[in-house]
Every structure is written in structure tokens, then in C-alpha cells.
Scaffold this motif. Structure first.
Motif, short mmCIF file in Angstrom:
data_model
loop_
_atom_site.label_atom_id
_atom_site.label_comp_id
_atom_site.label_asym_id
_atom_site.label_seq_id
_atom_site.Cartn_x
_atom_site.Cartn_y
_atom_site.Cartn_z
N VAL A 98 27.82 33.23 28.70
CA VAL A 98 28.11 33.65 30.08
C VAL A 98 29.24 34.68 30.09
N GLU A 99 30.27 34.42 29.28
CA GLU A 99 31.40 35.36 29.24
C GLU A 99 30.93 36.72 28.72
N GLY A 100 30.10 36.69 27.66
CA GLY A 100 29.58 37.94 27.10
C GLY A 100 28.74 38.71 28.09
N LEU A 101 27.95 37.97 28.87
CA LEU A 101 27.11 38.60 29.90
C LEU A 101 27.99 39.32 30.93
N LEU A 102 29.03 38.64 31.37
CA LEU A 102 29.92 39.25 32.37
C LEU A 102 30.61 40.48 31.79
N GLU A 103 30.98 40.40 30.50
CA GLU A 103 31.64 41.56 29.87
C GLU A 103 30.70 42.75 29.79
N ARG A 104 29.46 42.48 29.31
CA ARG A 104 28.50 43.58 29.14
C ARG A 104 28.20 44.26 30.47
N TYR A 105 28.21 43.51 31.55
CA TYR A 105 27.93 44.09 32.86
C TYR A 105 29.20 44.58 33.55
N GLY A 106 30.34 44.44 32.87
CA GLY A 106 31.59 44.95 33.45
C GLY A 106 31.97 44.29 34.76
N ILE A 107 31.80 42.97 34.81
CA ILE A 107 32.14 42.24 36.04
C ILE A 107 33.62 41.86 35.97
N PRO A 108 34.45 42.37 36.86
CA PRO A 108 35.89 42.10 36.78
C PRO A 108 36.23 40.67 37.18
N GLU A 109 37.45 40.27 36.79
CA GLU A 109 37.99 39.00 37.28
C GLU A 109 38.06 39.05 38.80
N LEU A 110 38.12 37.88 39.42
CA LEU A 110 38.23 37.83 40.88
C LEU A 110 39.59 38.34 41.32
N PRO A 111 39.62 39.20 42.33
CA PRO A 111 40.92 39.54 42.92
C PRO A 111 41.56 38.27 43.47
N ALA A 112 42.90 38.19 43.35
CA ALA A 112 43.60 37.00 43.85
C ALA A 112 43.29 36.81 45.33
N GLY A 113 43.08 35.57 45.70
CA GLY A 113 42.88 35.28 47.13
C GLY A 113 41.46 35.42 47.61
N THR A 114 40.49 35.79 46.71
CA THR A 114 39.09 35.88 47.12
C THR A 114 38.57 34.48 47.47
N PRO A 115 37.97 34.30 48.64
CA PRO A 115 37.38 32.98 48.93
C PRO A 115 36.17 32.76 48.04
#
Lengths: 383, 383
Positions: A98-115
Motif C-alpha cells: 500500500v505504501e509503495g502504491l501511494l509513492e508510485r502515484y505521488g499521493i502526498p501525506e494528509l495536510p494537518a487538520g484534514t477531516p
């Protein structure tokens, strides 16, 4: 005006139930002559209390219902211990995938405070009822609900006895004929026969086949058809099968009031009826959803097999929080992955419309179709 | 008496089409007020001629139709060369798997003289039309058929032009909305929207969703609903969806006249609606069939992936000839493997009944349901 056993039971104008997690959709369905049911599986007691109070302000005296998630068996362990023990059961290879998938698609960490949807709460609710089941039921029965449904499996005795005491009918959902007996034994007053074409957790048997099968097994208990119903002709077809009404879920995802993110709703508008898939990659149980790059990744040779419920949602919910946020922020790769539960009726979505308009159109078109059908058997010369 | 665009086109009493490979079923459906269509995909020209002559003797002047398999593109090579070339494409590992499976289940060689489905003829027909397409069409149009359907894909120009010249309407089958345009361009006069719950080759979209979608795309061309229809309420539901009639296939497998072997029909009577699977292990394309030990074997870790059409039927048809013969002779392991095409309506089969009885009951129950539906919208006091 379409009269069935359901309209008599609930005191409504037409046997159309609208199931959704957005209080505004629930209120609008009830106000437009149907019956709104709030899907409250992920609500805390405080959230549920606020939502039901708000709905009651909107609908005046009109009836509405609530759908909760009450597991048939509840564990007694401490929720924190349980979550730690569940987390330890998730293999590292699955986390890496799952982590590798998110990296390959360039999905950033959640901005602080995102619901976000809280992963631990979901897991806890799925595994144990989260300790909050009793509190949720306290809230539900402190409001003037007219129906209570249980999202998964037969309703447990504590739910049924509280409902009977309050004079509130209980609804139960089945995806196979063999599940009817357990629901009847548990004491349900309404059965929902949900066909494979429905969004979310669903079996393999289609509404056209499942509905009459459940009706035959249900005796005098009214049966609602669910799955594949988003229009007047489809509602008329469900009544032709012998259903006392319809339980519509997916169609509200095409409403302006629904709370699902804009990126998902845009993909729905572009999808065809062949673009859904029944996949366990989101919850650990087969659930119908929009088929996207997410599913291609899990189908790749070497991808791990999805884990059972509740481990799979614990594994992927944080990823979905990140994908949803990135997709709504315009990230194209996140939009390629973006998905959510939806039934095959998604192919008919053309634009977002007010819930009241959708509700009134389904009911009016159903009535019109019933009148047309009567003419098919009229002898020549009759009207 | 149910009148639609289909009953007007074909001059029949009720818009119920019965599709089957048994001439006796076809004749009985037409004689009982429906419209029988002979599924002649595996017939030789001589067999087709005999079958159509026999049907015409049975039905007097009543109309009937025929369904042939005419590929859109035909290869020009010599059939014997083609079959040899196709056989060479089947990997040895696949042959070993099938042979090993038959050995483990103790399936004997075929007794000499057992009538079987000819593997090479199937392969040849699937790949090229077998050189017999023109001869088949010659036979079909030498009889007084009232409808010609093409089993797979849009009908080729030679079929459409011969049909138009003879004044015979052409029917085409679709499993997805996107296939409608090609069928209309090819010149079909009737469309069959076949939902995923149907037996045989089928897509993923359910009848409840597919039927109105195809109707919207079909313009003035009448649409029949197929898949999930084996009773009067289901026929009424199809009409409620806007269909001009229904195309029933699986229900005839519960008839006494149908030619399928006794071992298969006995398994059908015991099956539930959840016991079918859409699998490519028989023909190389996903086809709905009874789920049995055969499918468990192909799902085992290490089993080969099914080959594409026409290689998979070439690989397995001899095995099926042996399994069918052994199962009918009482071999229990063969009965565990035994399977055949069937839709989800199999769950409703209770006993074998005469085709005429099934046909009359569906039509009468449909009419009764249409009358009941009219009463749902009647204002109190009206009849």
C-alpha cells in the motif's frame, strides 16, 4: 400515490426508501413523499444525535429512519487492546504494498487538520460494536424514528427488543435466499432483498432473481427490492416482482446534497454501468464500487491478497483518506485511483440534481409506468 | 393477451420468446402462445433441415424462429489446416492438467458409439463459420422462419441482406450499452438485452440496469429483456422496464422435452440461485454455468489459466463428452464435476414440467400481475 404494505406500515405516500449517510438527503427524500433512512454506521453517538435532531427540524412531522451497524456478537476486550492486536495481524508485505502504491502515484501525506474517516473507529466498530453500540441505540431511540435497519447480518436481540418496545419496525438486509430464515427468527418486520447490482457489500444474485425468491420465503413480511433501482420504470419493475417497495442507495450519489467528495462524484458522472466491480480490496468483504486504477494495482501479478474484515479497512483507510484529499485537490494520479462504493445504476447518472427532484421523478415515472402497463392487457376499444 | 411491439411484429399472443436447442421445446413454446427459437449453433445443415421441417409439422401455421452462429469475420483457410494450427496452440501443460483431472476423478474413456458433441466442428464453427455458414443459411431461409437471431456479435451483412430479402426480422444480442450502436448499424430489427444473471455467454451488467439502458439507446427498435426471467412476475417486471417482451433460455432446462442429460438436470433441480458462476473454463469466454467441482479444480493454485476461444473448447470438449457419459451412467465423481450452462433462475426449478405448462403459466401469471399492479395506483373505491 402508490399503496403497498410498506406505505401502510410507515404512513408514506410512495414506497420509495432513500438510504444515505447525508442528513440532507434523508430529509429531502422524506419531504418529497418517500422515506429517508440515515446510514449511520460511522457516526459517533454525538454525531448521530445532532444529525437526527437536524433531520427532524427539516421534515416536520414526516417519518424517517436510521441504519446502524450492530454486530451479532460483541467482544468484551478493551477497544485499545483489540485494535493493537488487530494491527499486529496485518503482514508487513501488505503495508509495503500500500505504501509503495501511494509513492508510485505521488499521493502526498494528509495536510494537518484534514477531516478524515477514523481508521481505528471503523475497525473497532466492525470488530466489537466499538463499545458505542448501546450509546448509539440510546440516541436513536431518543428520537422519533419510524424504522431501524441493521447494516450487516441479522439484528441482535438487544436491538430488536428495544425497537419492539418503542413500536419501531426493524428492517434486515439479505443477499441470498438462505439468509432469510435467520432474519425472520431475529424478528425483522421488513426484509430488504439486495441484488448483486447494488453498491457496497453485496452478493452475486441479481435483483430480478433474488426479489421473488425472498418474497416466497418471507411469508407475510414485506420485502423491499434493492440494487439496480434509480428510476420510475425500475421501481415499477420491483413492484411487478412483488416487492412492497424499493430501497435505493446509489442514486443519491448523483444528488447535490450528498456529502461524497467532488472528485468521486465527477467520476460517477463519466462512468458506464459496466465500470463497477465487486471487490474485497476496500473492506475485506466483496463490495461493489467504481473500478479504477486502484483495482488494477491489486490485480497485478505479485500484489497481496486482500485481508479479511476488519484488517483490510485498517490497512487501507489511511491510504483512502490521502487519495480522497489529493484527488479533491486536483492531483491527476490520485484521480486515477479515486473510487467509492456505487451500484451499476451509476451508468445512468447525467448530472447532479437536487434530491427532491430525483425523488419526485422516480415516484411520478413509476406511477405513469404502472398506468401504461395496465393498457398492455386491455382489450381493444377499452381505454 | 399481452400486446407489445413484438406481438405485432411476429403475430403472436404474448411477448414471450423461448430459446432452446431442442426442437420439441421450440414447437411447444410456439403452440402455447409464445414464440419458439431454435438454438442451432452446433447443428449441421442436414440436422437443421430435419429439425425445422419437424417443427413446422408440429406448429401448423404458428410462427417460430432460428438462432445461428455466424461470425462477423470468416477465415479463408482450409478447415483441416486451421484445426491443426489451432490444436498446435494448446500448451502441453493444459492438456496434462485436463487429463490429470479426468484420471483423479476416475472418468473412463467413452464407450464406442457414444453420441458426442464434435470438438472439431465446434472449433471450426467458432473460428470460421466452418464453411457451413452459407449452407446453414440456405437451409434456414428455405423454411418459413419468422425471426433469425445471431448468437455472437452483430449479424454479418450476408445474413442481414438475405433476411431483409425474405422479409424476416433479424435479432441481435447485447450485454453492454456500448454494443448497441454496432447492432443497429448492422441492421437488426430487434435487440435482446441480456443481463449477467442469464445462462451462457453473458456480461456483468444486470437485467434491471441493462434493459432500460439499451431501450434508451435503441430508439424505435424493440428491446427484449433476457436473464433472470422464468416466471410471470419476472416477465411483468421486464415489461415494466419498458421491454417489448422477454427472451427466456434457462427456464426450458426445467422442461421434460429438453435434451440435456438427466445427470445435469437433476443437479439443476437441487441448485440454488447462488450456485452458478460466470466462468471461461468451458468456452474461453465468460459464460454462466452451474458451479461444481470442475470450477474448484480450475481455481486450485497451480491450475493453468483458461485459454481463449476457440482453444479452450477444443481443450475441454472431449473431457466433457466423457464426464457427461459417465455422469449419466451413474459415476459419482463424474456427477461431482458435471455442469452445463444455466442462469440464476435455476434456484427456482422444483421439478421437470412440460414446456407447454411452463409457457402458459408464465403468460397467465404475467397478465395477472399486470392487473394487480394497476390496483396499486387506483384511488380508494375504484376497482
Amino acid at each position: 400515490m402508490v399503496r403497498t404494505a410498506l406505505t401502510n406500515m410507515l404512513g408514506i405516500e410512495a414506497p420509495l426508501v432513500g438510504f444515505n449517510r447525508s442528513p440532507a438527503v434523508v430529509a429531502e427524500v422524506s419531504n418529497a413523499g418517500g422515506f429517508g433512512v440515515l446510514g449511520a454506521s460511522t457516526f459517533t453517538p454525538a454525531e448521530l444525535d445532532a444529525a437526527l435532531s437536524w433531520i427532524e427540524e427539516q421534515v416536520g412531522g414526516r417519518p424517517y429512519g436510521v441504519d446502524v451497524l450492530v454486530p451479532g456478537h460483541t467482544a468484551q476486550s478493551d477497544p485499545a487492546d483489540l485494535i493493537a492486536s488487530l494491527r499486529a495481524q496485518i503482514p508487513q508485505g501488505h503495508r509495503d504494498f500500500v505504501e509503495g502504491l501511494l509513492e508510485r502515484y505521488g499521493i502526498p501525506e494528509l495536510p494537518a487538520g484534514t477531516p478524515t474517516v477514523a481508521t481505528d473507529e471503523i475497525a473497532s466498530a466492525l470488530a466489537t460494536g466499538g463499545g458505542g453500540v448501546e450509546a448509539l441505540l440510546d440516541v436513536a431511540f431518543s428520537h422519533r424514528i419510524s424504522l431501524v435497519a441493521n447494516a450487516l447480518g441479522p439484528p441482535p436481540p438487544e436491538l430488536v427488543s428495544r425497537a419492539k418496545a418503542a413500536g419501531v419496525p426493524v428492517a434486515g438486509l439479505v443477499g441470498q435466499g438462505k439468509h432469510v430464515a435467520n432474519q425472520l427468527e431475529a424478528g425483522v418486520d421488513v426484509l430488504i432483498a439486495q441484488g448483486t447490482e447494488a453498491g457496497g457489500h453485496t452478493g452475486t444474485v441479481a435483483t430480478m432473481v433474488l426479489t421473488p425468491e425472498v418474497i416466497e420465503l418471507a411469508g407475510s413480511v414485506p420485502v423491499l427490492a434493492a440494487g439496480g433501482i434509480a428510476s420510475g420504470p425500475q421501481m415499477a419493475a420491483a413492484l411487478a416482482l412483488g416487492a412492497a417497495g424499493v430501497w435505493c442507495g446509489s442514486v443519491w450519489l448523483s444528488s447535490t446534497e450528498e456529502v461524497t467528495g467532488e472528485a468521486v462524484k465527477r467520476k460517477y458522472l463519466e462512468a458506464t454501468s459496466a465500470d463497477t466491480v465487486r471487490s474485497p480490496t476496500r473492506t475485506g468483504k466483496p463490495a461493489r464500487q467504481l473500478r479504477t486504477a486502484w483495482h488494477d494495482e491489486w490485480d497485478t501479478l505479485g500484489a497481496p491478497s486482500p485481508l479479511p474484515m476488519p484488517l483490510q479497512p485498517m490497512l487501507v483507510q489511511d491510504a483512502w483518506n490521502r487519495i480522497d484529499a489529493a484527488a479533491d485537490a486536483g492531483n491527476e494520479d490520485a484521480r486515477a485511483l479515486e473510487s467509492f462504493f456505487i451500484g451499476q445504476v451509476v451508468g445512468g447518472f447525467r448530472r447532479l440534481r437536487p434530491t427532491a427532484e430525483i425523488t419526485r421523478e422516480i415516484i411520478a415515472d413509476c406511477e405513469a409506468r404502472l398506468h401504461e402497463l395496465a393498457r398492455l392487457t386491455a382489450t381493444p376499444g377499452e381505454p
